[in-house]
Design a protein around this motif. Structure first.
Motif, PDB file in Angstrom:
ATOM      1  N   TRP A  31      -4.412  -1.605  -3.424  1.00 23.94           N
ATOM      2  CA  TRP A  31      -4.622  -0.974  -4.724  1.00 23.94           C
ATOM      3  C   TRP A  31      -4.593  -2.027  -5.823  1.00 23.94           C
ATOM      4  CZ3 TRP A  31      -0.279  -0.424  -8.267  1.00 23.94           C
ATOM      5  CH2 TRP A  31       0.959  -0.803  -7.725  1.00 23.94           C
ATOM      6  N   SER A  64       0.838  -1.200   0.000  1.00 21.95           N
ATOM      7  CA  SER A  64       0.000   0.000   0.000  1.00 21.95           C
ATOM      8  C   SER A  64       0.872   1.249   0.000  1.00 21.95           C
ATOM      9  CB  SER A  64      -0.898   0.017   1.240  1.00 21.95           C
ATOM     10  OG  SER A  64      -1.675  -1.155   1.312  1.00 21.95           O
ATOM     11  N   LEU A 104     -11.435   4.870   0.593  1.00 18.20           N
ATOM     12  CA  LEU A 104     -10.737   4.470  -0.633  1.00 18.20           C
ATOM     13  C   LEU A 104     -11.704   3.887  -1.661  1.00 18.20           C
ATOM     14  CD1 LEU A 104      -7.506   2.634   0.606  1.00 18.20           C
ATOM     15  CD2 LEU A 104      -7.602   4.780  -0.667  1.00 18.20           C
ATOM     16  N   ASN A 159      -3.599   6.505  -3.449  1.00 20.44           N
ATOM     17  CA  ASN A 159      -4.392   5.492  -4.151  1.00 20.44           C
ATOM     18  C   ASN A 159      -3.707   5.182  -5.483  1.00 20.44           C
ATOM     19  OD1 ASN A 159      -6.406   3.889  -5.297  1.00 20.44           O
ATOM     20  ND2 ASN A 159      -7.523   5.676  -6.047  1.00 20.44           N
TER      21      ASN A 159
END
Length: 736
Positions: free
Chosen positions: A516, A149, A248, A169
């Motif tokens: 992601w 991440s 997110l 992100n």
């Protein structure tokens, strides 16, 4: 004195000038946020408790000042358009007010001509309340490693202004990475006081002119408290991570036909000669497909056996191969040493020593405890042969624990307890989470025998985990087993330190996930969201460790059924489980295009037609399966099916849920009821799965928590699907 780069040297002076215009102002609790244009950069400056400032660079033009061409206020934020000679920029800034205020900013660019980014500065600059970087002191607790991440989490300690968790992100960077042939790996980090994200540098492949593309999509959570000790840090980390996770963008999950995948995998496992090695008329599982050079390992036999037993207990039918594996387990016992061995003793002289651990009687520390854990599980199911092997090996395991004072090296000799390799890296220590899996083994022994000595051993080992912070994690599955053992130890002793250490293990696991979707290179063929890495520095995710963490997390939630644990922990655990059920099918080569598979793996062979899982899924630009096809990863499907498919007695259909189920009841011909785990702020998929007859009962779905009927749809395969909330009580009313 803190040094800052030339790219940020002028910014502090600007932030001290009160006369400069503010293009947007927002106040949340004790924090205020101002948007400034500083020559070549657009900044969001957060003032935290009036103690310090944290500046976020949202747009940057290296060769000239930026100009704002348009501003538009939106709900809880602002959208700005900017211009310089090289490109047009658009920056969208949004705030979420919650327990942890969250700043979200997205930057997109339209290059005026093909554009290279040989260097980009970090987007966070930390300053004191007067706008100076000299005297501000803090501690970076975690930052991105490889393709994990895009997170950096830090505390500001002088002055005590609080903590921030920043998450880039990286899913949004897919177009940038595809055009420039760059990776999202190691893009979030930095050196105090400049932290955050820097665009991966481009060397040869530019961004295309005239095409809008996102170059940053950042989420930042703020806490006004500074964590003063390890438990406080862990609570803060998990709570802030959960808060960010809710904000997110998350990819949709897709139903995978696990009953069919399991049957294909079972057939290939049992019928493919490359999965087995014959010796003296006995059959042993290879670790990797067609790896005949390496002697059989007891860990491999048990790592497949236990999930197979889970499966047949769920299905209610036997499987002859289970007896084939079980009857060979005593062959791994060494009477002279008084323990099971890693390698089959009769064949360990064939080891060629090409790796440090591939030598006779060399033990990788966790490799002793993992088989013991599985033997104890068999013993608790009533298997007397497994019980004897387990109990006969315990004294040796305890002797080793005492010899190393519950701090295990990486490798040691079984016959002499001589250290072969003390640390994986200099000053990094040995296998730190082994203390947790050892505690798990001792708890199993205590449960099996009732002897208090084993409970005392579990406590002594567990206490050595204090103070390890985010360095506790050595191998993912063992850290997950440790988390469960520590939760159990807390329930038995009511000593809260064990609950806090359990959370520490969880925090270490979630530090090593990939929140992601890669979506560049080969990765557009498979999902990566919430994938877990097997080791702290591993460049790939691995099927075996993921499958075992998945099962360990189910056990963790089961042990937590009747106690209160952190909501953030429950949320993150259940979401990992949900995405694993979605992702894990892509470890099988037939699910992937051949061009993304390694032609020659490091170990054994790779057959793209076999439903034998790859060990490794790599970064999008790398081929996968470079290590090999992992026979001991077969537990993947065998672990998922019995945990996520509910068989209905005497019926030809099943219930599938992405979240684990808390309880289940069935009144024949009338109703089905079950309670899901998970968080009510998130949803999961629930389905009625048609059996061989391809028919389903007429029925209606209800969420009893919300007191409402749920909509369902018929899939192309004849199943009935419904989206339900986490933590919901679902009632299915059967219509007769």
């Amino acid at each position: 004195m803190n040094a800052i780069s030339s790219w940020s040297s002028s910014a502090p002076y600007y932030f001290t000038d009160a006369d400069k215009s503010v293009h947007y102002h927002k106040k949340i609790n004790n924090n205020s946020f101002d948007v400034h244009l500083v020559n070549s950069s657009l900044w969001i400056v957060a003032s935290l408790n009036n103690k310090c400032k944290v500046a976020f660079r949202t747009a940057f033009c290296p060769d000239e000042p930026l100009k704002i061409t348009q501003t538009t206020e939106i709900d809880n934020g602002i959208e700005l358009s900017l211009l310089c000679s090289m490109a047009d920029f658009k920056v969208i800034i949004h705030f979420t007010e919650s327990d942890y205020p969250i700043l979200h900013y997205t930057t997109s660019i339209i290059p005026h001509k093909p554009l290279l980014f040989p260097f980009s500065p970090r987007d966070i600059l930390i300053l004191d309340k007067n706008g100076q970087a000299d005297n501000i002191i803090g501690e970076v607790k975690t930052n991105q490693v490889g393709t994990r991440s895009g997170i950096v989490y830090f505390n500001i300690t002088k002055p005590k202004a609080g903590a921030l968790m920043y998450c880039q992100n990286l899913t949004a960077l897919a177009d940038y990475c595809n055009q420039t042939h760059t990776s999202g790996a190691d893009t979030v980090g930095g050196q105090w006081p400049e932290l955050g994200f820097a665009l991966p540098p481009t060397k040869e492949k530019p961004l295309k002119a005239g095409q809008e593309i996102i170059i940053s999509d950042a989420f930042v959570a703020f806490d006004n408290q500074t964590s003063n000790d390890e438990p406080a840090m862990v609570h803060q980390y998990l709570n802030m991570l959960a808060a960010l996770y809710l904000e997110l963008p998350k990819p949709k999950t897709v139903y995978q036909n696990w009953p069919e995948i399991l049957q294909k995998g079972l057939k290939d496992l049992m019928e493919t000669p490359g999965c087995w090695l014959k010796y003296k008329g006995d059959a042993y599982l290879n670790a990797y497909l067609s790896d005949y050079k390496t002697p059989p390992e007891i860990m491999v036999q048990l790592a497949v056996l236990l999930p197979l037993i889970d499966y047949i207990e769920w299905k209610g039918e036997g499987l002859k191969e289970i007896q084939i594996i079980k009857k060979n387990l005593p062959n791994f016992y060494n009477k002279k040493i008084g323990s099971i061995m890693r390698w089959l003793p009769d064949l360990e002289d064939q080891l060629e020593g090409e790796e440090e651990q591939k030598k006779p009687k060399v033990m990788d520390s966790w490799y002793l405890h993992h088989p013991l854990l599985n033997l104890s599980r068999l013993a608790l199911k009533g298997d007397k042969e497994a019980e004897k092997l387990f109990l006969d090996s315990l004294e040796f395991a305890i002797k080793v624990a005492h010899h190393f004072k519950y701090t295990w090296p990486v490798f040691y000799k079984m016959d002499t307890v001589e250290v072969v390799k003390a640390e994986k890296e200099e000053r990094k220590g040995g296998e730190k989470d082994v203390a947790g899996i050892y505690a798990h083994v001792m708890l199993q022994a205590w449960e099996l025998t009732g002897k208090k000595r084993y409970l005392n051993e579990a406590e002594k080992a567990a206490q050595t985990l204090q103070g390890m912070g985010f360095e506790l994690f050595y191998q993912a599955n063992n850290t997950a087993f440790s988390a469960g053992a520590l939760l159990r130890l807390w329930k038995v002793t009511q000593n809260k330190i064990y609950l806090e250490l359990s959370y520490l293990c969880l925090a270490n696991i979630f530090k090593n996930v990939q929140l992601w979707e890669c979506q560049y290179g080969y990765s557009h063929h498979f999902p990566t969201f919430f994938a877990l890495f097997p080791l702290q520095d591993a460049p790939y995710t691995a099927v075996y460790e993921e499958a075992e963490v998945f099962c360990a997390f189910h056990d963790y939630l089961n042990h937590a059924d009747n106690v209160e644990i952190m909501p953030a922990a429950k949320l993150l655990i259940t979401e990992y489980i949900r995405y694993l059920v979605h992702r894990a099918a892509y470890y099988y080569p037939p699910m992937l295009p051949k061009e993304m598979l390694a032609e020659k793996p490091k170990i054994g062979e790779l057959d793209p037609h076999l439903w034998i899982a790859l060990e490794d899924i790599q970064d999008g630009w790398e081929q996968s399966g470079t290590v090999g096809q992992e026979v001991y990863g077969a537990g993947n499907a065998f672990g998922i099916l019995p945990r996520h498919y509910i068989r209905i007695p005497d019926e030809d259909y099943m219930i599938f849920t992405e979240y684990p189920v808390h309880y289940f009841s069935y009144e024949k011909g009338k109703s089905i009821e079950f309670k899901l785990k998970g968080d009510g702020r998130l949803n999961c998929l629930m389905m009625l799965i048609a059996g061989k007859k391809k028919t389903l009962p007429d029925c209606s779905f209800f969420d009893k928590n919300e007191n409402q009927q749920l909509k369902s749809t018929l899939t192309k395969d004849g199943h009935r699907a419904c989206v339900v909330k986490g933590n919901a009580t679902i009632s299915i009313v059967l219509e007769t």
